[in-house]
Design a protein around this motif. Structure first.
Motif, mmCIF file in Angstrom:
data_model
loop_
_atom_site.group_PDB
_atom_site.id
_atom_site.type_symbol
_atom_site.label_atom_id
_atom_site.label_comp_id
_atom_site.label_asym_id
_atom_site.label_seq_id
_atom_site.Cartn_x
_atom_site.Cartn_y
_atom_site.Cartn_z
ATOM 1 N N ASN A 1 0.817 -1.215 0.000
ATOM 2 C CA ASN A 1 0.000 0.000 0.000
ATOM 3 C C ASN A 1 0.851 1.265 0.000
ATOM 4 O OD1 ASN A 1 -2.496 -1.309 -0.024
ATOM 5 N ND2 ASN A 1 -2.526 -1.529 2.207
ATOM 6 N N ARG A 2 2.054 1.169 0.550
ATOM 7 C CA ARG A 2 2.905 2.351 0.657
ATOM 8 C C ARG A 2 3.788 2.543 -0.577
ATOM 9 N NH1 ARG A 2 4.415 5.561 4.894
ATOM 10 N NH2 ARG A 2 6.443 6.597 4.763
ATOM 11 N N TRP A 3 4.378 1.433 -1.072
ATOM 12 C CA TRP A 3 5.367 1.555 -2.148
ATOM 13 C C TRP A 3 4.970 0.852 -3.444
ATOM 14 C CZ3 TRP A 3 8.366 -0.427 2.433
ATOM 15 C CH2 TRP A 3 8.797 0.621 3.234
ATOM 16 N N GLY A 4 4.078 -0.123 -3.375
ATOM 17 C CA GLY A 4 3.712 -0.863 -4.573
ATOM 18 C C GLY A 4 4.341 -2.245 -4.605
ATOM 19 N N PHE A 5 4.002 -3.004 -5.646
ATOM 20 C CA PHE A 5 4.410 -4.405 -5.720
ATOM 21 C C PHE A 5 5.904 -4.569 -5.986
ATOM 22 C CE2 PHE A 5 4.987 -8.449 -7.987
ATOM 23 C CZ PHE A 5 4.413 -9.318 -7.072
ATOM 24 N N MET A 6 6.429 -3.861 -6.980
ATOM 25 C CA MET A 6 7.832 -4.046 -7.348
ATOM 26 C C MET A 6 8.790 -3.742 -6.199
ATOM 27 S SD MET A 6 10.082 -2.247 -10.389
ATOM 28 C CE MET A 6 8.952 -2.779 -11.678
ATOM 29 N N PRO A 7 8.673 -2.585 -5.521
ATOM 30 C CA PRO A 7 9.587 -2.329 -4.402
ATOM 31 C C PRO A 7 9.464 -3.363 -3.280
ATOM 32 C CG PRO A 7 8.544 -0.295 -5.105
ATOM 33 C CD PRO A 7 7.828 -1.413 -5.805
ATOM 34 N N THR A 8 8.242 -3.853 -3.042
ATOM 35 C CA THR A 8 8.055 -4.854 -1.988
ATOM 36 C C THR A 8 8.827 -6.125 -2.298
ATOM 37 O OG1 THR A 8 5.856 -3.986 -1.458
ATOM 38 C CG2 THR A 8 6.353 -6.232 -0.747
ATOM 39 N N MET A 9 8.740 -6.596 -3.538
ATOM 40 C CA MET A 9 9.439 -7.827 -3.901
ATOM 41 C C MET A 9 10.948 -7.607 -4.020
ATOM 42 S SD MET A 9 7.067 -9.900 -3.664
ATOM 43 C CE MET A 9 8.257 -11.234 -3.870
ATOM 44 N N LEU A 10 11.373 -6.418 -4.445
ATOM 45 C CA LEU A 10 12.811 -6.140 -4.497
ATOM 46 C C LEU A 10 13.402 -6.059 -3.091
ATOM 47 C CD1 LEU A 10 13.061 -3.535 -7.408
ATOM 48 C CD2 LEU A 10 13.695 -5.962 -7.443
ATOM 49 N N LEU A 11 12.627 -5.525 -2.148
ATOM 50 C CA LEU A 11 13.069 -5.531 -0.752
ATOM 51 C C LEU A 11 13.223 -6.970 -0.253
ATOM 52 C CD1 LEU A 11 13.676 -4.074 1.914
ATOM 53 C CD2 LEU A 11 11.207 -4.032 2.360
ATOM 54 N N SER A 12 12.294 -7.828 -0.646
ATOM 55 C CA SER A 12 12.387 -9.245 -0.277
ATOM 56 C C SER A 12 13.642 -9.881 -0.876
ATOM 57 C CB SER A 12 11.143 -9.995 -0.768
ATOM 58 O OG SER A 12 9.963 -9.464 -0.196
ATOM 59 N N ALA A 13 13.956 -9.515 -2.127
ATOM 60 C CA ALA A 13 15.169 -10.035 -2.763
ATOM 61 C C ALA A 13 16.416 -9.540 -2.039
ATOM 62 C CB ALA A 13 15.209 -9.622 -4.233
ATOM 63 N N GLY A 14 16.354 -8.307 -1.512
ATOM 64 C CA GLY A 14 17.474 -7.798 -0.726
ATOM 65 C C GLY A 14 17.713 -8.632 0.524
ATOM 66 N N LEU A 15 16.629 -9.048 1.173
ATOM 67 C CA LEU A 15 16.766 -9.934 2.332
ATOM 68 C C LEU A 15 17.311 -11.298 1.908
ATOM 69 C CD1 LEU A 15 13.439 -9.083 4.205
ATOM 70 C CD2 LEU A 15 15.758 -8.358 4.807
ATOM 71 N N GLY A 16 16.954 -11.719 0.686
ATOM 72 C CA GLY A 16 17.527 -12.945 0.156
ATOM 73 C C GLY A 16 19.029 -12.823 -0.047
ATOM 74 N N CYS A 17 19.477 -11.655 -0.525
ATOM 75 C CA CYS A 17 20.920 -11.417 -0.681
ATOM 76 C C CYS A 17 21.628 -11.449 0.673
ATOM 77 C CB CYS A 17 21.156 -10.071 -1.364
ATOM 78 S SG CYS A 17 20.689 -10.027 -3.113
ATOM 79 N N LEU A 18 20.989 -10.871 1.691
ATOM 80 C CA LEU A 18 21.555 -10.932 3.038
ATOM 81 C C LEU A 18 21.684 -12.381 3.497
ATOM 82 C CD1 LEU A 18 22.481 -9.667 5.702
ATOM 83 C CD2 LEU A 18 20.060 -9.405 6.334
#
Length: 394
Positions: A159-176
């Protein structure tokens, strides 16, 4: 090791990676259907493409188990997490049509099965049968708490940022997660000697698979796991909202009750299986699941539906880590990951068959008859487990 397993750095990495990398999976479960609807995709076609997750995941349990037994556990764990926790989430973030979303779901399914099978093999290598259920149960707790939390966090982020940023943030946690695996985990677990890996390669995959398929103990375990997933993904996720719940609120409460019970009671199920014995916990879990299903007979109200869902959640939760731990207990070290992967394959096929056939059968013969058949199958599975699975003293 009995009292200090939680201090083992490799086990800690597996637990935290299980939590961090699964946040994206829980996020897409919560927001992807709505996102596809917002893109104007046909609901029926969207459902077909969403189902592409199940079969690849089930099959990769077997392939991932063999690869994990043949090559280093750490490498398999890292590649599996990279496939679903980074590549899959990134592809999904940029997907604008059903075909691209289906491709991302395939990648996530393949990677999740591969990475999780490797993770359970690592935990199995570091745990003796006396504590393996506890270790497996704690991992399930980290995993499902991540899914539960991400369902809420994903809605806020969407609701705040949209679908793409949400999934890219998830991918960032995957990189971590990949950094944690690469920098903190040992290069190999204690049983992974050169001789053992050579022995694994010398034994053909098909020979091992046939041996598992002929073993009545794995047949009993697999049948129980299959039915547990049919209850979870067929009865609770599909039939309760469609055929039992009288409102959206009732449907949401019933699914939530199961999910909460499933997340909370898995660590207890694993620990109980270490103390009481795997077979006793598995059969008791079957009994609880049967009781929960029986509560749905004869048009129950909303309160009884929620109670039924919670009881089934407890039953499936306690038997799941006990059954997976026993799949590791029964196998020789050289084929332990293959054995766990074989059991996970049989179990995950329930996630495919349950949603596919239960609604069709319900429309044909009625929901009470479906419940009766399911209860009979669960009873049969419980008897098979009591007959074929070894007790604690064995």
């Amino acid at each position: 090791m009995h009292n200090s397993w939680w201090r083992n750095l490799d086990i800690q990495v597996v637990l935290w990676v299980s939590f961090l990398s699964i946040l994206g999976y829980g996020a897409q479960r919560a927001i992807l259907p709505w996102h596809m609807s917002s893109l104007g995709m046909d609901p029926a076609l969207a459902g077909v493409f969403l189902s592409f997750f199940g079969p690849p995941r089930a099959l990769m349990n077997i392939v991932g188990g063999y690869l994990t037994d043949t090559f280093r556990r750490k490498v398999n764990f890292l590649l599996g997490v990279a496939l679903y926790g980074v590549v899959g989430y990134v592809v999904l973030a940029f997907s604008l049509n059903s075909a691209a979303i289906a491709a991302s779901r395939v990648l996530i399914g393949l990677g999740l099965a591969w990475g999780t099978t490797a993770a359970m093999a690592i935990l199995s290598d570091y745990s003796t049968p006396e504590i393996r259920g506890t270790v497996f149960g704690v991992q399930k707790g980290f995993y499902w708490v991540g899914i539960a939390l991400s369902g809420y966090m994903a809605v806020v982020a969407y609701n705040r940022w949209g679908f793409m940023p949400t999934m890219l943030l998830s991918a960032g946690l995957g990189c971590l997660s990949l950094v944690l695996i690469g920098q903190l985990m040992s290069s190999c677990t204690p049983p992974e000697t050169g001789e053992l890996r050579l022995e694994r390669r010398n034994r053909g995959w098909m020979e091992t698979f046939k041996a598992l398929a002929r073993d009545p103990r794995y047949t009993a375990l697999s049948f129980g796991g299959l039915l547990a997933k049919i209850v979870e993904d067929g009865l609770v996720i599909v039939l309760l909202p469609m055929f039992f719940a009288g409102s959206v609120v009732a449907a949401g409460l019933s699914v939530t009750a199961f999910t909460v019970a499933f997340a909370v009671f898995q660590p207890f199920g694993g620990a109980l299986s270490d103390g009481w014995g795997r077979k006793r916990v598995i059969t008791r879990g079957m009994v609880l699941t049967i009781i929960g299903a029986a509560l749905l007979i004869n048009e129950p109200g909303t309160v009884l539906i929620v109670i039924s869902s919670f009881v089934m959640g407890v039953g499936v939760a306690v038997l799941s880590p006990a059954a997976e731990a026993m799949a590791g207990d029964l196998a020789a070290e050289r084929v332990r990951a293959t054995a766990i992967g074989y059991w996970r394959f049989q179990r995950d096929m329930g996630s495919f068959w349950g949603p596919l056939i239960l609604p069709v059968i319900t429309l044909s013969i009625g929901k009470d008859m479906v419940l009766f058949i399911l209860i009979v199958l669960l009873l049969t599975s419980g008897v098979a487990c009591a007959r074929w699975l070894p007790g604690k003293a064995d």
